[in-house]
Enzyme design. Structure first.
Site, PDB file in Angstrom:
ATOM      1  N   SER A 153       0.832  -1.194  -0.069  1.00  0.00           N
ATOM      2  CA  SER A 153       0.080  -0.182   0.135  1.00  0.00           C
ATOM      3  C   SER A 153       0.993   1.143   0.028  1.00  0.00           C
ATOM      4  CB  SER A 153      -0.938   0.062   1.290  1.00  0.00           C
ATOM      5  OG  SER A 153      -1.616   1.360   1.429  1.00  0.00           O
ATOM      6  N   TYR A 166      -0.658  -0.776   9.654  1.00  0.00           N
ATOM      7  CA  TYR A 166      -0.748  -1.267   8.471  1.00  0.00           C
ATOM      8  C   TYR A 166       0.505  -0.898   7.558  1.00  0.00           C
ATOM      9  CZ  TYR A 166      -3.497  -1.122   3.993  1.00  0.00           C
ATOM     10  OH  TYR A 166      -3.833  -1.555   2.708  1.00  0.00           O
ATOM     11  N   LYS A 170       2.757  -3.620   5.753  1.00  0.00           N
ATOM     12  CA  LYS A 170       3.044  -3.622   4.290  1.00  0.00           C
ATOM     13  C   LYS A 170       4.214  -3.486   3.842  1.00  0.00           C
ATOM     14  CE  LYS A 170      -1.367  -4.040   2.603  1.00  0.00           C
ATOM     15  NZ  LYS A 170      -1.670  -5.315   1.993  1.00  0.00           N
TER      16      LYS A 170
HETATM   17  P1  NAD Z   1     -11.795  -5.892   1.199  1.00  0.00           P
HETATM   18  O1  NAD Z   1     -11.942  -5.790   2.889  1.00  0.00           O
HETATM   19  O2  NAD Z   1     -12.885  -5.753   0.300  1.00  0.00           O
HETATM   20  O3  NAD Z   1     -11.258  -7.479   0.773  1.00  0.00           O
HETATM   21  C1  NAD Z   1     -10.258  -8.047   2.034  1.00  0.00           C
HETATM   22  C2  NAD Z   1     -10.787  -9.459   1.883  1.00  0.00           C
HETATM   23  O4  NAD Z   1      -9.865 -10.212   2.831  1.00  0.00           O
HETATM   24  C3  NAD Z   1     -12.374  -9.490   2.538  1.00  0.00           C
HETATM   25  O5  NAD Z   1     -13.137 -10.323   1.934  1.00  0.00           O
HETATM   26  C4  NAD Z   1     -11.846 -10.403   4.146  1.00  0.00           C
HETATM   27  O6  NAD Z   1     -12.807 -10.964   4.484  1.00  0.00           O
HETATM   28  C5  NAD Z   1     -10.524 -10.973   3.632  1.00  0.00           C
HETATM   29  N1  NAD Z   1      -9.761 -11.287   4.943  1.00  0.00           N
HETATM   30  C6  NAD Z   1      -9.581 -10.415   5.820  1.00  0.00           C
HETATM   31  N2  NAD Z   1      -8.950 -11.308   6.655  1.00  0.00           N
HETATM   32  C7  NAD Z   1      -8.803 -12.479   6.211  1.00  0.00           C
HETATM   33  C8  NAD Z   1      -8.037 -13.505   6.901  1.00  0.00           C
HETATM   34  N3  NAD Z   1      -7.305 -13.428   8.045  1.00  0.00           N
HETATM   35  N4  NAD Z   1      -7.925 -14.678   6.247  1.00  0.00           N
HETATM   36  C9  NAD Z   1      -8.488 -14.818   5.056  1.00  0.00           C
HETATM   37  N5  NAD Z   1      -9.413 -13.711   4.569  1.00  0.00           N
HETATM   38  C10 NAD Z   1      -9.279 -12.498   5.169  1.00  0.00           C
HETATM   39  O7  NAD Z   1     -10.639  -4.905   0.940  1.00  0.00           O
HETATM   40  P2  NAD Z   1      -9.796  -4.401  -0.424  1.00  0.00           P
HETATM   41  O8  NAD Z   1      -9.568  -3.212  -0.569  1.00  0.00           O
HETATM   42  O9  NAD Z   1     -10.296  -5.335  -1.661  1.00  0.00           O
HETATM   43  O10 NAD Z   1      -8.104  -5.149   0.017  1.00  0.00           O
HETATM   44  C11 NAD Z   1      -7.475  -6.086  -0.680  1.00  0.00           C
HETATM   45  C12 NAD Z   1      -6.152  -5.714  -0.339  1.00  0.00           C
HETATM   46  O11 NAD Z   1      -5.557  -4.758  -1.228  1.00  0.00           O
HETATM   47  C13 NAD Z   1      -5.735  -5.611   1.232  1.00  0.00           C
HETATM   48  O12 NAD Z   1      -4.377  -6.235   1.321  1.00  0.00           O
HETATM   49  C14 NAD Z   1      -5.584  -4.283   1.300  1.00  0.00           C
HETATM   50  O13 NAD Z   1      -4.778  -4.056   2.304  1.00  0.00           O
HETATM   51  C15 NAD Z   1      -4.831  -4.063  -0.033  1.00  0.00           C
HETATM   52  N6  NAD Z   1      -4.997  -2.579  -0.443  1.00  0.00           N
HETATM   53  C16 NAD Z   1      -6.305  -2.073  -0.880  1.00  0.00           C
HETATM   54  C17 NAD Z   1      -6.294  -0.824  -1.397  1.00  0.00           C
HETATM   55  C18 NAD Z   1      -7.440   0.010  -1.813  1.00  0.00           C
HETATM   56  O14 NAD Z   1      -7.189   1.191  -2.183  1.00  0.00           O
HETATM   57  N7  NAD Z   1      -8.701  -0.701  -1.765  1.00  0.00           N
HETATM   58  C19 NAD Z   1      -5.012   0.092  -1.125  1.00  0.00           C
HETATM   59  C20 NAD Z   1      -3.757  -0.564  -0.698  1.00  0.00           C
HETATM   60  C21 NAD Z   1      -3.743  -1.929  -0.504  1.00  0.00           C
END
Ligand code: NAD
Length: 302
Positions: A153, A166, A170
């Protein structure tokens, strides 16, 4: 343009029950990959458990004519990681592609960051990547093929107020990738990192509403598909992506300054005097691995 074809490949996507992971899983399957859809189905801050999230995405993939199996394990435990990989081995016999995507958030300023909230976030993002990648890496090494995608991230790469847990987790993934790119090289295992910005439940209260509407996870998945493909021959890349913009970030080193001949220890005041030169990032260098750092020390080593 050569097509990216993932027929015959087996992919694991963690946290694939929603958000970015769901999109990655569906598109990997559309390209022919057999997909393990892992999701624990908890809340945004990692509480609770439900099979529904993974099941729903598996149903979606099957309805589109693709192949997928669900897995409901917690990525943050060794037994969970092993079971996620076992799900792939039992159903499809191998692992070719691993997308470490599962994630949670527990934002707080650092002075209020309790151990529980620190550990929960570091466990899912960093320990989770260890727990799932370790057994997957073992299988990929045996097969002489692997594509691993980590999800970092901008909060870690550049800093973001209120996200110390976080951001630290990351950036841990970058260190892990720097080593996996070396240890996987001989076995055709490429490990790369994406730094996405996209609309999901993690960003619904962070992104302004007009951007939230636009920033679909769809924009992130093409990058994942390429990094998951045979055509991707790079390893150790960190790629920012959002809204159709893709760029590389890297750890670079400035030209630096020699305050000694390698025998005399400089005074703190000499460091102070030279501070502007020490912190300069003019004409930076990229080191592919630690030993390359020695190349700049040249005369000091004799
Ligand atoms: P999201 O909450 O929609 O999806 C994350 C999923 O991970 C959820 O469905 C959740 O149930 C699952 N999860 C959480 N803990 C878990 C565990 N211990 N075991 C198995 N499953 C688990 O969020 P997202 O935005 O789609 O995030 C996906 C990834 O992208 C994450 O790693 C997040 O940190 C990263 N990220 C997202 C953004 C953004 O802008 N959305 C930015 C930077 C990084």
């Amino acid at each position: 343009m050569a097509k990216i074809d993932l027929k015959g490949r087996v992919a694991i996507v963690t946290g694939a029950g929603a958000g970015l992971g769901r999109q990655h899983a569906i598109e990997l399957a559309k390209r022919g990959a057999k997909v393990v859809v892992n999701d624990m189905g908890g809340t945004r801050d990692g509480v609770g458990h439900s099979d529904a999230a993974a099941n729903k995405v598996v149903d979606e993939i099957r309805a589109l004519g693709g192949e997928a199996v669900p897995n409901y394990d917690n990525v943050a435990t060794v037994s969970g990681g092993e079971n996620i990989v076992k799900t792939a081995l039992d159903a499809y016999g191998k692992v070719d592609i691993l997308v470490n995507n599962a994630g949670i958030l527990r934002d707080k300023t650092f002075n209020k960051m309790e151990e529980e909230n620190w550990d929960a976030v570091v466990n899912v993002h960093l320990r989770g990547a260890y727990c799932v990648t370790k057994p997957a890496f073992v299988n990929m090494r045996e097969n002489g093929y692997g594509r691993i995608i980590m999800t970092t991230s901008g909060a870690g790469l550049f800093g973001n107020f209120g996200q110390s847990n976080y951001a630290a987790a990351k950036m841990g993934l970058i260190g892990l990738t720097n080593v996996l790119k070396l240890e996987g090289a001989k076995y055709n295992i490429k490990t790369n990192v994406i730094a996405p910005i996209a609309a999901s439940r993690l960003t619904e209260d962070v992104l302004p509403p007009q951007l939230f509407e636009k920033m679909k996870p769809d924009f992130i998945t093409p990058l994942v598909l390429f990094l998951a493909s045979e055509q991707c021959q790079d390893s150790g890349m960190i790629i920012n992506c959002t809204l159709g913009y893709y760029s590389r970030s890297a750890v670079l080193t400035g030209p630096g300054v020699f305050l000694s001949d390698g025998h005399r220890v400089p005074e703190a005041e000499e460091v102070m005097e030279a501070w502007d030169k020490i912190k300069s990032m003019e004409n930076p260098k990229y080191f592919d691995q630690l030993p390359e750092m020695f190349s700049v020390l040249g005369p000091l080593l004799s």
